[in-house]
Design a protein around this motif. Structure first.
Motif, PDB file in Angstrom:
ATOM      1  N   ALA A   1      33.441  32.088  57.504  1.00  0.00           N
ATOM      2  CA  ALA A   1      33.233  33.180  56.094  1.00  0.00           C
ATOM      3  C   ALA A   1      34.759  34.129  56.618  1.00  0.00           C
ATOM      4  O   ALA A   1      34.628  35.002  57.575  1.00  0.00           O
ATOM      5  CB  ALA A   1      32.340  34.024  55.671  1.00  0.00           C
ATOM      6  N   VAL A   2      35.991  34.580  55.867  1.00  0.00           N
ATOM      7  CA  VAL A   2      36.838  35.820  56.112  1.00  0.00           C
ATOM      8  C   VAL A   2      37.245  36.354  54.590  1.00  0.00           C
ATOM      9  O   VAL A   2      37.464  35.824  53.785  1.00  0.00           O
ATOM     10  CB  VAL A   2      37.770  34.983  57.370  1.00  0.00           C
ATOM     11  CG1 VAL A   2      38.440  33.726  55.444  1.00  0.00           C
ATOM     12  CG2 VAL A   2      39.067  35.402  57.525  1.00  0.00           C
ATOM     13  N   ASP A   3      36.487  37.320  55.025  1.00  0.00           N
ATOM     14  CA  ASP A   3      37.708  38.393  53.853  1.00  0.00           C
ATOM     15  C   ASP A   3      39.855  38.577  53.837  1.00  0.00           C
ATOM     16  O   ASP A   3      40.594  38.525  54.838  1.00  0.00           O
ATOM     17  CB  ASP A   3      37.614  39.718  53.986  1.00  0.00           C
ATOM     18  CG  ASP A   3      35.786  39.619  53.806  1.00  0.00           C
ATOM     19  OD1 ASP A   3      35.360  39.258  52.802  1.00  0.00           O
ATOM     20  OD2 ASP A   3      35.809  41.010  54.052  1.00  0.00           O
ATOM     21  N   VAL A   4      39.864  37.774  52.587  1.00  0.00           N
ATOM     22  CA  VAL A   4      41.567  37.560  52.757  1.00  0.00           C
ATOM     23  C   VAL A   4      42.277  38.012  51.271  1.00  0.00           C
ATOM     24  O   VAL A   4      41.683  38.228  50.699  1.00  0.00           O
ATOM     25  CB  VAL A   4      41.725  35.826  52.476  1.00  0.00           C
ATOM     26  CG1 VAL A   4      43.292  35.696  52.514  1.00  0.00           C
ATOM     27  CG2 VAL A   4      41.327  35.118  53.241  1.00  0.00           C
ATOM     28  N   THR A   5      43.073  38.905  52.335  1.00  0.00           N
ATOM     29  CA  THR A   5      44.088  39.452  51.316  1.00  0.00           C
ATOM     30  C   THR A   5      45.626  39.711  51.249  1.00  0.00           C
ATOM     31  O   THR A   5      46.594  38.904  51.942  1.00  0.00           O
ATOM     32  CB  THR A   5      43.904  41.370  52.125  1.00  0.00           C
ATOM     33  OG1 THR A   5      42.638  42.068  52.516  1.00  0.00           O
ATOM     34  CG2 THR A   5      44.932  42.393  51.077  1.00  0.00           C
ATOM     35  N   THR A   6      45.941  39.816  50.335  1.00  0.00           N
ATOM     36  CA  THR A   6      47.113  39.233  49.291  1.00  0.00           C
ATOM     37  C   THR A   6      47.702  40.606  48.380  1.00  0.00           C
ATOM     38  O   THR A   6      46.790  40.954  48.079  1.00  0.00           O
ATOM     39  CB  THR A   6      47.494  37.462  48.773  1.00  0.00           C
ATOM     40  OG1 THR A   6      46.351  37.298  47.317  1.00  0.00           O
ATOM     41  CG2 THR A   6      46.529  36.691  49.574  1.00  0.00           C
ATOM     42  N   ASP A   7      49.172  40.258  48.030  1.00  0.00           N
ATOM     43  CA  ASP A   7      49.386  41.335  47.135  1.00  0.00           C
ATOM     44  C   ASP A   7      48.265  41.312  45.762  1.00  0.00           C
ATOM     45  O   ASP A   7      48.259  42.442  44.957  1.00  0.00           O
ATOM     46  CB  ASP A   7      50.342  41.228  46.954  1.00  0.00           C
ATOM     47  CG  ASP A   7      51.003  39.861  46.485  1.00  0.00           C
ATOM     48  OD1 ASP A   7      50.609  39.079  45.921  1.00  0.00           O
ATOM     49  OD2 ASP A   7      52.224  39.908  46.100  1.00  0.00           O
ATOM     50  N   GLY A   8      47.607  40.419  46.014  1.00  0.00           N
ATOM     51  CA  GLY A   8      46.406  40.319  44.680  1.00  0.00           C
ATOM     52  C   GLY A   8      45.585  40.899  44.729  1.00  0.00           C
ATOM     53  O   GLY A   8      44.564  40.677  43.809  1.00  0.00           O
TER      54      GLY A   8
END
Length: 820
Positions: A783-790
């Motif tokens: 499991a991973v927290d994914v950050t995009t511009d959204g």
């Protein structure tokens, strides 16, 4: 679809590179100089290919160095006999406590051994085809298959020559086929001492390497290369052997073969050395390997390869390369055509395509110069033609060796990083004696230079400047590079069996190396900031007297990672309590009156304000203890220091600055630095450094990055830095496009490894993520927290499965990366 790319063309299409595309580089003429030749390699055997009717294959074997396995131990004995040891270390610290840096400098000269040994050229293979003329393009390098193709015209016919260095066959393979009969003359030679051996169907050359090789800057050593004489115990012996298979007639003489009236010719050349045996078994007796056994090993490899069909050799080679090179870069658009590497290489071309080539060429070179079973990539990878190469083409471990391997975990190259682990294990073995006998410390230590024999002493021979010779953090930095391999790859068994013992030894040394400062905080003494100095109260430069920010950052990160390792491995280790106590007392990093991160523990005047080393901000990259989220004030101070240091210098410094700017989220600045780094270098590529401070390096005609002279760390650092612009996964989160330049509006990357144990395929359009897929090759869920511009979203990736990252709908539809 297979494309070749030409940097002098204008890119016109909007096609995005797919993972099945092939990237090729072409040169319109054969090479006249070494820095125009094309590099091939399999980790052990390196070949620089010149091309043309009489082509030269300049040969290296990664195990052929000057020196002997017992060199480091003998040097340590000599240093101890000169008075170095814990007692003198106490005197050094006492002098520093009273502010007498000049006396401390004098005392420290006793700790310097002579010099590490040199990586050497092995020899040359020449293949002469009388009457042949090269076609245009003269040479085509396929980065995916790691093969070099040439077309030669002969009378009214045509010849094709294909060359590659095979890891499965452990040989350089040269296949020549023609639609007309041709003659060829083959010969081998060496710049070392060499003796041709008579054979009826093979080329064999016995080579003797020197048992001591002095660097160029050691001008008083005479002779600079010393060979074993008489009954000396160690004879640095190597061999070149080449077998042939042909339908022509063979005429043989020692060191020379003539092939007449052939339509096909297969050459298989292999090498071997006494040091190869030692590298494979460092605990074995290196004196027992006979010349005959070493010769038979090389000849056996060459003979076995030359007896097999060329198509079979090529097929297993290509399959092997595809297994070891996973990542693909497609930054921007591309067009059909040829990427022609000319004197104007990469000048004026689409910057997106230049970035793609820099990343892919770096991956190609890494796979070519570092493979399991061989020593790691040195300052020139495995390619060197000089008997006294710059800085001995050794392992410089105050940045350069580490940078060589920054990309390996990101590009899913465990085969490539294995040699570095093996070298650090040798350093830990020799460095434990150095730590105990020189400093009275537990664990192990290494300084700023090393070699294939595991040199861990300071160098300088009693006259080297403290700014570069007196630095005890080389081993610590290397362990961080290995930690990245664990943290990104997620291989718990690797951590348990090989990495943790190395980390633990480095931790023990640091615990014993720390001293209590006047304020009660733990500091290091003596301490230097690699290769930089400040102005002492007497107005002259000094490197001593204050604790450097790089020391504190390396040790703080090491202690923190040791605690993670103890937790991950569920260890009951008494060291844990010591580490926790030391972390609480470790001196903090400082910020100067001008807002910059302090390089030393006081606000002093820098001797070189634009210094090429970025050691003070090592906590920002490659470490991750300085971040915008966790340490905002230190983060801003680190960026302020970067601003003050200014733009580029030479290849490796550019690569580091690009990566640092990426960590700072400054994609446009990073892209501008990359453009500087990929500028053609038109100056003297053989000199060391700038003449007037304005002629730092760029790219040589064969795309090697130059200091000058050539160092491979820039080439190998570029893919790591470019990846940081597109993907970051430190600090417990996965960030997509964290430092995307405005000039890179679209592109794709495939097969990028991210923490912990996941792989990423990513596409972007109009500067925004258009598709992203995470793959989990392991047997446990991730499991991973994914950050995009959204925003940020939690992604669960099942074992042996994939998961799509939800992204905002792109303005222009883009095909999603596919699961492979």
């Amino acid at each position: 679809m297979t494309d070749t790319l030409r940097p002098t063309d204008t890119l016109r299409t909007t096609d995005t590179l797919r993972p099945t595309d092939t990237l090729r580089l072409t040169w319109d003429e054969p090479a006249d100089r070494w820095d125009e030749a094309v590099p091939l390699g399999n980790g052990r055997i390196g070949a620089m290919v010149f091309g043309g009717s009489r082509t030269r294959y300049q040969l290296n074997d990664s195990t052929v160095w000057s020196g002997t396995p017992d060199g480091p131990a003998s040097a340590l004995d000599a240093v101890r006999a000169r008075g170095a040891g814990p007692e003198r270390l106490a005197a050094v610290r006492a002098a520093l406590d009273t502010g007498d840096v000049r006396h401390a400098e004098d005392l420290l000269m006793a700790f310097e051994g002579p010099y590490s040994q040199a990586f050497l050229p092995l020899g040359d293979l020449h293949v002469d085809i009388p009457g042949a003329r090269p076609a245009v393009p003269a040479r085509t390098l396929d980065l995916d298959t790691a093969t070099l193709d040439e077309i030669l015209h002969l009378r009214d016919g045509r010849l094709q020559r294909r060359s590659w260095v095979s890891a499965p066959a452990q040989a350089l393979i040269v296949e020549i086929t023609g639609d007309t009969a041709f003659d060829a003359v083959l010969d081998v030679s060496t710049p070392l001492r060499g003796t041709p051996v008579a054979a009826t169907d093979a080329l064999i050359l016995d080579v003797q390497a020197p048992i001591d090789g002095a660097p160029l800057h050691e001008t008083t050593v005479d002779p600079p290369l010393r060979y074993a004489e008489g009954d000396e115990e160690y004879d640095a012996f190597a061999v070149i052997a080449a077998g042939v298979d042909t339908d022509g007639e063979i005429e043989a003489a020692p060191g020379r073969l003539a092939v007449r009236r052939a339509r096909r010719l297969l050459i298989a050349l292999s090498t071997s050395s006494r040091a190869e045996s030692w590298w494979a078994d460092a605990d074995g007796d290196w004196r027992t390997a006979s010349r005959e056994a070493i010769r038979d090993r090389a000849r056996g490899r060459a003979g076995a390869a030359s007896a097999r069909p060329a198509a079979q050799l090529l097929g297993e080679h290509v399959a092997d390369r595809r297994r070891t090179t996973h990542a693909r870069f497609a930054i921007g658009s591309r067009r059909h055509g040829a990427w022609s590497v000319e004197r104007d290489v990469l000048r004026g071309d689409d910057p997106l395509l230049r970035a793609t080539v820099a990343a892919e060429y770096g991956q190609y070179l890494l796979a070519s110069c570092s493979r399991a079973g061989s020593p790691p990539a040195n300052l020139q990878g495995i390619w060197n033609a000089e008997l006294r190469p710059a800085w001995s083409s050794n392992y410089t471990i105050n940045i350069n060796t580490e940078m060589n391997y920054w990309a390996a975990p990101l590009l899913l190259a465990p085969d490539a990083i294995e040699p570095l682990i093996a070298l650090v294990e040798r350093l830990a073995r020799s460095g434990s004696d150095v730590a105990r006998r020189l400093y009275g410390a537990r664990g192990w230590v290494a300084h700023h230079n090393s070699d294939v024999w595991g040199w861990s002493l300071p160098v300088g021979d009693g006259r080297g400047a403290a700014s570069w010779a007196i630095w005890m953090m080389g081993g610590v930095w290397l362990t961080h590079t290995l930690w990245d391999a664990y943290e990104i790859g997620g291989d718990r068994d690797l951590l348990c069996t090989r990495l943790w013992p190395l980390l633990r030894g480095a931790v023990e040394f640091c615990l014993d190396w720390l001293v209590v400062g006047p304020d009660g905080a733990l500091r290091t003494a003596p301490s230097t900031s690699p290769e930089n100095s400040y102005l002492a109260p007497d107005g002259r430069p000094t490197a001593l007297g204050l604790t450097s920010a790089s020391d504190l950052s390396l040790i703080r990160a090491l202690f923190a990672r040791a605690l993670v390792a103890i937790d991950d491995l569920d260890l009951d280790d008494a060291l844990e309590a010591e580490v926790r106590a030391a972390l609480e007392r470790l001196a903090p990093l400082g910020i100067g009156a001008d807002g910059r991160l302090l390089e030393w523990s006081a606000d002093v005047v820098e001797h070189e304000p634009l210094h090429r080393h970025l050691s003070p901000v090592i906590g920002l990259h490659p470490l991750d203890i300085v971040t915008r989220e966790s340490t905002p004030e230190l983060f801003d101070a680190a960026v302020a220091l970067l601003d003050a240091r200014g733009p580029g210098a030479m290849g490796w410094s550019w690569a580091w600055k690009i990566a640092l700017r990426a960590r700072a989220g400054q994609g446009d600045i990073a892209a501008a630095l990359l453009a500087e780094a990929l500028t053609p270098f038109d100056g003297d590529a053989t000199r060391h450094g700038p003449v007037d401070g304005s002629e730092w390096g760029g790219l040589l005609p064969n795309l090697f990055s130059t200091h000058p002279p050539f160092q491979i760390d820039g080439n190998l650092g570029f893919p790591a830095a470019i990846t940081e612009m597109l993907v970051q996964s430190h600090g417990g989160a996965l960030r997509l496009l964290p430092a995307l330049p405005a000039s890179w509006p679209r592109g794709e990357v495939h097969g990028i490894a991210v923490r912990t144990g996941l792989r990423l395929d990513l596409a972007w359009q109009d500067g925004h993520v258009s598709a992203a897929v995470l793959h989990n090759p392991g047997s446990t869920p991730r499991a991973v927290d994914v950050t995009t511009d959204g925003g940020t979203v939690r992604i669960d990736v099942p074992p042996a499965g994939s998961a799509t990252v939800p992204v905002a709908a792109p303005s222009t539809p883009a095909e999603a990366p596919h699961a492979r």
